[in-house]
Motif scaffolding. Structure first.
Motif, PDB file in Angstrom:
ATOM      1  N   ALA A 149       0.941  -1.146   0.105  1.00 18.49           N
ATOM      2  CA  ALA A 149       0.294  -0.090  -0.422  1.00 18.49           C
ATOM      3  C   ALA A 149       1.429   1.580   0.085  1.00 18.49           C
ATOM      4  N   ASN A 150       0.607   2.241  -0.346  1.00 16.43           N
ATOM      5  CA  ASN A 150       0.798   3.346  -0.835  1.00 16.43           C
ATOM      6  C   ASN A 150       0.633   4.794   0.269  1.00 16.43           C
ATOM      7  N   GLU A 151      -0.082   4.060   1.237  1.00 16.47           N
ATOM      8  CA  GLU A 151      -0.736   4.734   2.687  1.00 16.47           C
ATOM      9  C   GLU A 151      -0.586   3.922   3.621  1.00 16.47           C
ATOM     10  N   THR A 152      -0.554   4.274   4.619  1.00 13.41           N
ATOM     11  CA  THR A 152      -0.359   3.002   5.707  1.00 13.41           C
ATOM     12  C   THR A 152      -1.804   3.001   6.365  1.00 13.41           C
ATOM     13  N   VAL A 153      -1.702   1.354   6.088  1.00 15.59           N
ATOM     14  CA  VAL A 153      -2.503   0.833   6.196  1.00 15.59           C
ATOM     15  C   VAL A 153      -3.573   1.023   8.236  1.00 15.59           C
ATOM     16  N   TRP A 154      -4.941   1.181   8.117  1.00  8.66           N
ATOM     17  CA  TRP A 154      -5.266   1.143   9.699  1.00  8.66           C
ATOM     18  C   TRP A 154      -5.881  -0.135   9.630  1.00  8.66           C
ATOM     19  N   GLY A 155      -6.583  -1.036   9.033  1.00  8.86           N
ATOM     20  CA  GLY A 155      -6.762  -2.033   9.556  1.00  8.86           C
ATOM     21  C   GLY A 155      -7.480  -2.856   7.575  1.00  8.86           C
ATOM     22  N   VAL A 156      -7.146  -3.915   8.404  1.00  7.49           N
ATOM     23  CA  VAL A 156      -7.931  -4.926   6.451  1.00  7.49           C
ATOM     24  C   VAL A 156      -8.625  -6.067   7.741  1.00  7.49           C
ATOM     25  N   TRP A 157      -9.374  -6.333   7.117  1.00  7.77           N
ATOM     26  CA  TRP A 157     -10.498  -7.268   6.997  1.00  7.77           C
ATOM     27  C   TRP A 157     -11.323  -8.329   6.313  1.00  7.77           C
ATOM     28  N   SER A 158     -11.564  -9.092   6.168  1.00  5.82           N
ATOM     29  CA  SER A 158     -12.011 -10.470   5.694  1.00  5.82           C
ATOM     30  C   SER A 158     -13.384 -10.431   5.730  1.00  5.82           C
ATOM     31  N   GLY A 159     -14.130 -10.956   4.908  1.00  6.35           N
ATOM     32  CA  GLY A 159     -15.439 -11.067   5.358  1.00  6.35           C
ATOM     33  C   GLY A 159     -16.103 -12.500   5.679  1.00  6.35           C
ATOM     34  N   LEU A 160     -17.114 -12.239   6.634  1.00 11.59           N
ATOM     35  CA  LEU A 160     -17.582 -13.429   6.884  1.00 11.59           C
ATOM     36  C   LEU A 160     -18.769 -13.733   6.052  1.00 11.59           C
ATOM     37  N   PHE A 161     -19.703 -12.814   5.708  1.00 10.18           N
ATOM     38  CA  PHE A 161     -20.412 -12.755   5.018  1.00 10.18           C
ATOM     39  C   PHE A 161     -21.068 -11.344   4.480  1.00 10.18           C
ATOM     40  N   GLY A 162     -21.346 -11.173   3.849  1.00 10.71           N
ATOM     41  CA  GLY A 162     -21.486  -9.742   2.692  1.00 10.71           C
ATOM     42  C   GLY A 162     -20.583  -9.219   1.806  1.00 10.71           C
ATOM     43  N   LEU A 163     -19.774 -10.582   1.530  1.00 12.48           N
ATOM     44  CA  LEU A 163     -18.323  -9.505   0.868  1.00 12.48           C
ATOM     45  C   LEU A 163     -17.725 -11.115   0.535  1.00 12.48           C
ATOM     46  N   PRO A 169      -7.916  -0.435  14.814  1.00  9.37           N
ATOM     47  CA  PRO A 169      -8.478  -1.431  15.384  1.00  9.37           C
ATOM     48  C   PRO A 169      -7.418  -2.581  15.925  1.00  9.37           C
ATOM     49  N   SER A 170      -7.513  -3.250  16.966  1.00 10.56           N
ATOM     50  CA  SER A 170      -6.423  -4.510  17.305  1.00 10.56           C
ATOM     51  C   SER A 170      -7.885  -5.806  18.231  1.00 10.56           C
ATOM     52  N   LEU A 171      -8.707  -5.051  18.666  1.00 11.29           N
ATOM     53  CA  LEU A 171      -9.779  -6.484  19.142  1.00 11.29           C
ATOM     54  C   LEU A 171     -10.014  -7.901  18.194  1.00 11.29           C
ATOM     55  N   GLN A 172     -10.017  -8.377  18.576  1.00 12.60           N
ATOM     56  CA  GLN A 172     -10.683  -9.998  17.830  1.00 12.60           C
ATOM     57  C   GLN A 172     -11.969 -10.213  18.044  1.00 12.60           C
ATOM     58  N   GLY A 173     -12.896 -10.684  17.396  1.00  8.94           N
ATOM     59  CA  GLY A 173     -13.855 -10.878  16.908  1.00  8.94           C
ATOM     60  C   GLY A 173     -14.380 -10.493  16.261  1.00  8.94           C
ATOM     61  N   LEU A 174     -15.662  -9.799  16.248  1.00 11.10           N
ATOM     62  CA  LEU A 174     -16.760  -9.403  15.098  1.00 11.10           C
ATOM     63  C   LEU A 174     -16.549  -8.444  14.266  1.00 11.10           C
ATOM     64  N   TYR A 175     -15.987  -8.102  13.462  1.00  8.80           N
ATOM     65  CA  TYR A 175     -16.697  -6.365  12.685  1.00  8.80           C
ATOM     66  C   TYR A 175     -17.522  -6.318  12.322  1.00  8.80           C
ATOM     67  N   VAL A 176     -18.657  -5.096  12.673  1.00 10.55           N
ATOM     68  CA  VAL A 176     -20.005  -5.355  11.523  1.00 10.55           C
ATOM     69  C   VAL A 176     -19.464  -3.420  10.351  1.00 10.55           C
ATOM     70  N   PHE A 177     -19.324  -3.860   9.104  1.00  9.44           N
ATOM     71  CA  PHE A 177     -19.295  -2.315   8.527  1.00  9.44           C
ATOM     72  C   PHE A 177     -20.868  -2.398   7.948  1.00  9.44           C
ATOM     73  N   ARG A 178     -21.147  -1.505   8.318  1.00 11.01           N
ATOM     74  CA  ARG A 178     -22.546  -0.709   8.167  1.00 11.01           C
ATOM     75  C   ARG A 178     -22.727   0.498   7.171  1.00 11.01           C
ATOM     76  N   SER A 179     -23.585   0.631   6.080  1.00  5.48           N
ATOM     77  CA  SER A 179     -23.882   1.346   5.254  1.00  5.48           C
ATOM     78  C   SER A 179     -24.662   2.289   5.338  1.00  5.48           C
ATOM     79  N   MET A 180     -24.495   3.600   6.048  1.00  2.50           N
ATOM     80  CA  MET A 180     -26.145   4.184   6.037  1.00  2.50           C
ATOM     81  C   MET A 180     -26.238   5.268   4.936  1.00  2.50           C
ATOM     82  N   GLU A 181     -26.960   5.168   3.947  1.00  2.87           N
ATOM     83  CA  GLU A 181     -27.292   5.804   2.994  1.00  2.87           C
ATOM     84  C   GLU A 181     -28.835   7.068   3.513  1.00  2.87           C
TER      85      GLU A 181
END
Length: 182
Positions: free
Chosen positions: A22-36, A80-92
Motif C-alpha cells: 500500500a502507498n498509504e498507512t494501513v489502518w486495518g484489513v478485514w476479510s468477509g464472513l457475510f456480505g463480502l 483497531p486490534s480487538l479480535q472478534g466480529l467487525y460489522v461494517f454498516r453503510s447508511m445512506e
C-alpha cells in the motif's frame, strides 16, 4: 485525518502483501464472513497526501473506494486490534442529516456499549469527505462474537429509541460481517 475505505479483490498471494504494498498507512484489513466475496478484503488506510493518485499498485483490483472523515469515532489513528466480529454498516442518507445521525449514534452508544448483556464497541462512524446531496456514511462496530451481535439487536431502551430515530433518517442501509486480518 482522511481515511480511505477500499474494497480490494485479491488472490491469496497478494492478500498477505497488502500492507507492504500500500502507498498509504494501513489502518486495518478485514476479510468477509457475510456480505463480502471470498476474494475481497476491506482495507482502511490513512491518507497522508490527497495528491497521491494511486494508493494501490496495479496488481490490486479496487472494487470500491471512498474517502471518509471520522466523526465521533475514531478519536485517534490507533488501529483497531480487538479480535472478534467487525460489522461494517453503510447508511445512506440525505447529507443534511449527517450531523443528526452522528448525534443520535453518540447518544445511543451511552447504553449500547456499556450493557452487561453483550460486548460491543463502536470503532468508527465515518462521513464522506465530499458529501453530495445524498451520502453514504459508514459505521464500524466490534462485537466479541455473533452471540453478542445477536443480543445487541435488542439494546437498552435509550439506545433503541435513538437507533429508531437514526433509522428514520436513512434511505438505505446494509451490513457486512468481517474479521480483522491485521
Amino acid at each position: 485525518m482522511v481515511f480511505r475505505k477500499s474494497t480490494i479483490r485479491v488472490n491469496s498471494n497478494l492478500a498477505k502483501s497488502i500492507i507492504t504494498k500500500a502507498n498509504e498507512t494501513v489502518w486495518g484489513v478485514w476479510s468477509g464472513l457475510f456480505g463480502l466475496a471470498n476474494n475481497e478484503l476491506i482495507v482502511i488506510t490513512l491518507v497522508d497526501n490527497l495528491d497521491l493518485r494511486k494508493p494501490w499498485p496495479d496488481e490490486f483490483e479496487v472494487v470500491d473506494e471512498q474517502l471518509m472523515l471520522a466523526t465521533e469515532r475514531p478519536n485517534s489513528v490507533s488501529p483497531p486490534s480487538l479480535q472478534g466480529l467487525y460489522v461494517f454498516r453503510s447508511m445512506e442518507t440525505e447529507s443534511k442529516n449527517i450531523d443528526e445521525i452522528v448525534r443520535l449514534s453518540t447518544q445511543a452508544w451511552g447504553t449500547f456499549e456499556t450493557t452487561e448483556e453483550y460486548r460491543s464497541q463502536p470503532i468508527g462512524l465515518f462521513k464522506p469527505r465530499n458529501p453530495g446531496a445524498v451520502s453514504t456514511m459508514w459505521l464500524l462496530t466490534w462485537y466479541d462474537g455473533f452471540k453478542s451481535w445477536e443480543k445487541s439487536r435488542d439494546p437498552h431502551e435509550e439506545a433503541k429509541k435513538a437507533f429508531r430515530e437514526r433509522q428514520a433518517l436513512l434511505t438505505k442501509t446494509s451490513a457486512i460481517a468481517t474479521r480483522l486480518v491485521t
